[in-house]
Design a protein around this motif. Structure first.
Motif, PDB file in Angstrom:
ATOM      1  N   PRO A 283      95.002 -17.297 -51.373  1.00  0.00           N
ATOM      2  CA  PRO A 283      93.892 -16.339 -51.278  1.00  0.00           C
ATOM      3  C   PRO A 283      93.578 -15.657 -52.618  1.00  0.00           C
TER       4      PRO A 283
ATOM      5  N   ASN B 263      91.607 -18.245 -54.459  1.00  0.00           N
ATOM      6  CA  ASN B 263      90.295 -18.338 -53.814  1.00  0.00           C
ATOM      7  C   ASN B 263      89.404 -17.157 -54.193  1.00  0.00           C
ATOM      8  N   GLU B 264      90.009 -15.961 -54.265  1.00  0.00           N
ATOM      9  CA  GLU B 264      89.238 -14.761 -54.640  1.00  0.00           C
ATOM     10  C   GLU B 264      88.803 -14.834 -56.093  1.00  0.00           C
TER      11      GLU B 264
ATOM     12  N   TYR C  29      85.834 -16.965 -56.102  1.00  0.00           N
ATOM     13  CA  TYR C  29      84.695 -16.173 -55.609  1.00  0.00           C
ATOM     14  C   TYR C  29      84.143 -15.286 -56.723  1.00  0.00           C
ATOM     15  N   ALA C  30      85.029 -14.681 -57.514  1.00  0.00           N
ATOM     16  CA  ALA C  30      84.576 -13.818 -58.615  1.00  0.00           C
ATOM     17  C   ALA C  30      83.747 -14.610 -59.616  1.00  0.00           C
TER      18      ALA C  30
ATOM     19  N   LYS D   9      88.983 -13.947 -43.875  1.00  0.00           N
ATOM     20  CA  LYS D   9      89.462 -13.600 -45.217  1.00  0.00           C
ATOM     21  C   LYS D   9      90.053 -14.836 -45.905  1.00  0.00           C
TER      22      LYS D   9
ATOM     23  N   CYS E 156      86.062 -20.656 -50.780  1.00  0.00           N
ATOM     24  CA  CYS E 156      84.850 -20.377 -51.543  1.00  0.00           C
ATOM     25  C   CYS E 156      83.965 -21.624 -51.592  1.00  0.00           C
TER      26      CYS E 156
END
Length: 283
Positions: free
Chosen positions: A195, A198-199, A202-203, A255, A259
């Motif tokens: 995660p 993955n975040e 996303y950023a 959550k 992405c």
């Protein structure tokens, strides 16, 4: 029951690393793959790793030769009948793993331990493909195997105490630190790591910063040895996507939704360092 011979299923990066550390620890090792080319490449990778140790004077040429002599290539799954323990390290796909474990169940000796190097799939479900679920366990190594000390030991619902104890002993013998975790999607390592990766993607996807900036923030600000986007390339974007899908399905929580940019790169074949291109381009 003493573990003397270990079969490793899959001559990819993880499988060859596992085979190497087992042979270095004194075990007789059978490295199996359906592809002769993979076996040849795997043998070269192990030889190169050992040669590096010789050049750094961490082992002698004689020790290197002894290690390679304990390593046997195989393209016949029937050779599993010789093994006291089998460690599977193939593609992260439940159907593939269940098929392999079902076949192994028919081939191995009654006392043999069947371990999976799965990074996220349920051990209980893999074990259900056999008639010996008490002998099935998860043994999740970290990449690169010869360097990283952690092994997540994952007990399925039916895994026996004896098998768990024996696998912990093997892990320590090959120089690893076994940590017991429960049979949840992603276990602990990938439930936390993926995660984060993955975040980070996303950023990048949302334009928060460039990939270089995102990696620098985590390296310089959080003291990570490698930025999350660079790490994703190193792991393989296809592997990252697979784990995120398993987490998303296993927990039913958005959550863990992969992405869209990660999906796009995988569909393009830009799966990271192993392909020469991921979020970064490699020579």
């Amino acid at each position: 029951m003493k573990i003397r011979k270990i079969m490793v299923i899959g001559a990819g990066q993880m499988g060859t690393g596992i085979a190497q550390v087992c042979a270095q620890a004194g075990y007789e090792v059978i490295l199996y793959d359906i592809s002769h080319a993979n076996l040849e490449e795997g043998r070269k990778r192990i030889g190169k790793n050992l040669a590096r140790q010789v050049s750094k004077r961490r082992m002698s040429e004689e020790e290197k030769g002894d290690i390679l002599a304990r390593l046997e290539d195989s393209s016949s799954l029937g050779d599993a009948a010789e093994a006291d323990m089998v460690i599977e390290a193939v593609v992260e796909n439940m159907n593939v793993k269940r098929e392999i474990f079902s076949q192994l169940d028919e081939l191995v000796q009654d006392h043999a331990i069947l371990a999976s190097n799965t990074s996220s799939l349920p051990i209980t479900e893999i074990a259900a493909a056999t008639d010996r679920p008490e002998n099935v366990i998860g043994m999740h190594f970290m990449n690169p195997v010869p360097v990283m000390r952690l092994v997540e030991i994952v007990r399925g619902l039916a895994t026996s105490d004896e098998v768990h104890k024996k696998v912990e002993e093997v892990a320590r013998t090959i120089g690893k630190v076994p940590v017991e975790v429960n049979d949840f999607p992603g276990f602990v390592s990938n439930r936390i790591l993926m995660p984060m990766i993955n975040e980070a993607i996303y950023a990048l996807y949302e334009g928060a910063a460039t990939k270089e900036a995102i990696d620098d923030v985590m390296k310089l600000g959080m003291n990570h040895p490698m930025g999350p986007i660079e790490l994703a390339d190193f792991i393989g974007l296809d592997t990252c996507l697979s784990v995120m899908e398993i987490l998303h399905e296993g927990f039913g929580d958005d959550k863990y939704r992969p992405c869209p940019l990660l999906r796009k790169y995988v569909k393009a074949g830009w799966v990271g360092k192993k392909a020469g291109r991921g979020f970064y381009i490699y020579e």
